[in-house]
Design an enzyme around this catalytic site. Structure first.
Site, PDB file in Angstrom:
ATOM      1  N   SER A  26      -6.226   0.073  -8.781  1.00 30.51           N
ATOM      2  CA  SER A  26      -4.811   0.420  -8.859  1.00 30.51           C
ATOM      3  C   SER A  26      -4.682   1.911  -9.180  1.00 30.51           C
ATOM      4  O   SER A  26      -5.166   2.737  -8.417  1.00 30.51           O
ATOM      5  CB  SER A  26      -4.109  -0.463  -9.885  1.00 30.51           C
ATOM      6  OG  SER A  26      -2.707  -0.382  -9.743  1.00 30.51           O
ATOM      7  N   ASP A  65      -1.616  -7.445  -0.730  1.00 24.25           N
ATOM      8  CA  ASP A  65      -1.200  -6.706  -1.924  1.00 24.25           C
ATOM      9  C   ASP A  65       0.234  -6.195  -1.757  1.00 24.25           C
ATOM     10  O   ASP A  65       0.507  -5.398  -0.867  1.00 24.25           O
ATOM     11  CB  ASP A  65      -2.154  -5.531  -2.147  1.00 24.25           C
ATOM     12  CG  ASP A  65      -1.956  -4.849  -3.487  1.00 24.25           C
ATOM     13  OD1 ASP A  65      -0.901  -5.037  -4.112  1.00 24.25           O
ATOM     14  OD2 ASP A  65      -2.868  -4.128  -3.912  1.00 24.25           O
ATOM     15  N   HIS A  84      -3.329  -7.774  -5.318  1.00 21.33           N
ATOM     16  CA  HIS A  84      -3.628  -6.602  -6.145  1.00 21.33           C
ATOM     17  C   HIS A  84      -4.755  -6.951  -7.098  1.00 21.33           C
ATOM     18  O   HIS A  84      -4.576  -7.144  -8.302  1.00 21.33           O
ATOM     19  CB  HIS A  84      -2.372  -6.183  -6.902  1.00 21.33           C
ATOM     20  CG  HIS A  84      -2.424  -4.775  -7.403  1.00 21.33           C
ATOM     21  ND1 HIS A  84      -2.532  -3.687  -6.567  1.00 21.33           N
ATOM     22  CD2 HIS A  84      -2.391  -4.262  -8.661  1.00 21.33           C
ATOM     23  CE1 HIS A  84      -2.553  -2.577  -7.280  1.00 21.33           C
ATOM     24  NE2 HIS A  84      -2.481  -2.901  -8.558  1.00 21.33           N
TER      25      HIS A  84
END
Length: 666
Positions: A496, A583, A615
């Site tokens: 991320s 995602d 994610h």
């Protein structure tokens, strides 16, 4: 023919990855290493909970390799049986309902974060879905006063904002409580399900709270301004909730100071009382008496979590528990009568142990570990360290080193996501994995991380690719000066925001990092701010204040300048990129853009796209494939140890056409 083609492509892809990593000196194998399967397969037991009557214990465990909910009598946890039968990515979020007969859980489709609410009867195992597809459900309140109903939010009318419903968990009947046309961000209810407070994001990125005043019309209110926080207070302040009688409100408040205070407000007299003040780092969590909801203790987590008590009996019991275990005690569940607790024994060098505690007899009974097999291994310690930045800040960070090593060694800087999160002390499978392969692991709470005060948090505003990056470089320099790191063998790795940091490191600091690993990271800030999920609408002002405002020319230029994609021509080190196809936060295009740009410039890279992931990777088969490839990659670049990669890719859902290397060998 198609059935035969897929395994052939997977086989060829596996061969391609093998040759991508193979050189004259292949990575050496250490048979004493902890296997990836031990570390990254599903835990044997996780998310341990207890019914409110204290009679049953529940946890997530494997059913045919998929995480499902198991329950058992509290006295015989070894006799647990499954009450769900998920065959997909597994269950991650669940909780007991107040009737002690139903459990609710949230589940999405392949990582798309469109969470649907399920309610399962623990006796009949009947599993009902109560929210529609392609929407995201929130649970706002569960009250023991109304045990057959809960309050939920659904964004089916407007994808950006949730309407509030009262849901009957037996019949499935939904009753509209509030239609959120006013675009409120949060709702606070009392235990009688009366709406008491709401909040909005202000134009300046702060929070405005209003008291809900009912009118004579159903579901209609007037809004009385209650309090306001600025942008700098967003992550250090906010309402915590009400006591059961609805007369006392608890909140965290950092206005006019760096660290927050814990306050109570008597809603009848409006008297505000400071009941605790943070020291060194923020007040991060609290414990409340199960029936009254009165706060009895709070914790401050600087390097490790430390509890402070208002209730002496609670403190006495906690101290008794702490003396009986080897790690840090954490109270996970308390029965409504407060006679039975579920305790976690959290260690940095071993699996989490779970216990039942009888308060009457002060008796602690071991139940199980989260991963029983890990007790057979000697794991590395995680040391909390204070690292100075070049401009005078202090970063609380964590260093995990291989066992029995004293010489400088290859270093992997693992960058946490968020960035409005932080790293914590405790068992970390990635840190143990890397340490067992011969790497020192440094996890840095760089500026912009939460938990250390609003000045430290705000110091990260508009510093993506700026001072947040130099913080990481300061961490590397510290490790070199301390004799921990070999300066010629340093990698940067993250997911991320951490993935963004890895890509940025590859473009800006190839003299520091020998390779980079990006998992679901942002490569183009301009496209990222345009593709966030619609239900992030109330957070956009905050996001723009943190990374750059696309509504202004200055903000647009900043987003472009701080995007790794803009500087892809500066990459001179190998880069590994991995992505989940579904995602919704950092969409697939973020990884596609950087992979295509590296390919066009004939740069050395590897790109893995997993079909049914979002994610982060939930399927154990995909985790094992990802970590297996990363392990070969790091071993090749830094010279660490590696467990051989075998059939992990063929068992995963990686998309063969998206396993890309510089030479496109297949």
């Amino acid at each position: 023919m198609k059935k035969l083609l897929f395994p052939i492509i997977i086989m060829l892809a596996t061969i391609a990855i093998y040759w991508f990593f193979k050189k004259e000196n292949t990575p050496k194998v250490n048979t004493s290493m902890i296997s990836r399967k031990e570390l990254f397969s599903n835990p044997g037991k996780a998310a341990v909970r207890m019914s409110q009557d204290g009679q049953q214990v529940s946890y997530l465990s494997n059913l045919n390799g998929v995480l499902n909910i198991f329950i058992a009598d509290i006295k015989t946890p070894e006799k647990a049986s499954p009450i769900t039968n998920d065959k997909d990515r597994g269950i991650r979020k669940y909780f007991w309902l107040a009737d002690n007969e139903h459990i609710a859980y949230l589940k999405d489709d392949g990582g798309d974060e469109n969470w649907r609410l399920h309610v399962v009867n623990t006796k009949t195992k009947q599993d009902k879905i109560f929210t529609p597809e392609k929407t995201t459900a929130f649970v706002y309140h569960v009250s023991k006063t109304v045990p057959d109903q809960i309050l939920i939010g659904i964004n089916d009318r407007d994808p950006a904002y949730h309407d509030v419903y009262r849901l009957n968990i037996v019949t499935g009947e939904k009753t509209l409580v509030y239609e959120n046309k006013d675009e409120f961000r949060s709702f606070t209810f009392d235990d009688n399900y009366r709406l008491r407070f709401v909040s909005k994001t202000t134009a300046a990125g702060g929070s405005q709270y209003f008291k809900a005043i009912p009118t004579d019309l159903p579901r209609q209110y007037t809004w009385e301004s209650f309090l306001e926080y600025g942008l700098e207070d967003q992550f250090t302040s906010g309402l915590l909730g009400l006591t059961h009688d609805g007369n006392t409100l608890y909140l965290l408040d950092s206005r006019n100071q760096d660290l927050n205070t814990l306050k109570s407000i008597d809603l009848k007299t409006t008297k505000s009382t400071i009941i605790a003040e943070a020291k060194q780092s923020e007040i991060s969590s609290f414990m409340s008496e199960p029936i009254t909801g009165k706060i009895q203790a709070y914790s401050i987590n600087y390097i490790q979590n430390e509890w402070h008590f208002f209730d002496e009996k609670l403190k006495s019991d906690f101290d008794t528990i702490q003396k009986s275990i080897s790690g840090k005690a954490s109270i996970l569940s308390r029965s409504l009568d407060d006679k039975t607790w579920i305790i976690a024994d959290i260690r940095d060098d071993g699996p989490v142990g779970y216990y039942r505690y009888n308060r009457q007899y002060q008796q602690l009974t071991f139940m199980f570990h989260n991963k029983d097999n890990l007790i057979n291994y000697k794991l590395s310690k995680m040391d909390g360290v204070e690292i100075p930045t070049r401009d005078g800040l202090t970063m609380i960070s964590y260093l995990t080193k291989p066992l029995n090593t004293t010489q400088p060694m290859p270093l992997v800087v693992v960058v946490h996501g968020g960035p409005s999160l932080r790293d914590y002390w405790g068992y970390d499978p990635e840190a143990q994995w890397l340490a067992s392969r011969g790497y020192a692991v440094l996890q840095i709470n760089y500026r912009g991380s939460t938990g250390f005060g609003k000045k430290f948090k705000s110091a990260g505003d508009l510093e993506w690719g700026g001072k947040m990056h130099t913080d990481l470089l300061d961490g590397v320099n510290w490790a070199i000066k301390e004799g921990v790191a070999d300066p010629k063998r340093v990698a940067i790795y993250g997911a991320s925001y951490g993935g963004y940091a890895a890509l940025w490191g590859a473009t800006q600091s190839s003299d520091v990092f020998k390779c980079a690993v990006d998992l679901v990271g942002v490569s183009n800030l301009e496209s990222f701010v345009k593709t966030v999920p619609p239900y992030w609408a109330s957070y956009l002002e905050i996001l723009y204040k943190q990374i750059g405002d696309p509504r202004t020319e200055e903000g647009q230029q900043l987003l472009k300048d701080r995007s790794p994609l803009t500087h892809v021509d500066k990459i001179s080190i190998p880069v590994l990129v991995a992505q989940g196809e579904k995602d919704p936060r950092v969409v697939m295009a973020e990884s596609e853009q950087i992979a295509d740009a590296m390919k066009a410039r004939n740069l050395e890279y590897l790109y893995l796209l997993f079909k049914d992931e979002g994610h982060g990777f939930a399927r154990p088969e995909n985790r094992l494939a990802f970590y297996g490839v990363v392990e070969q990659f790091l071993a090749e670049q830094l010279g660490g140890n590696a467990e051989p990669l075998t059939d992990e890719l063929s068992k995963s859902t990686v998309i063969p056409s998206h396993i890309k290397t510089i030479k496109d060998r297949f």
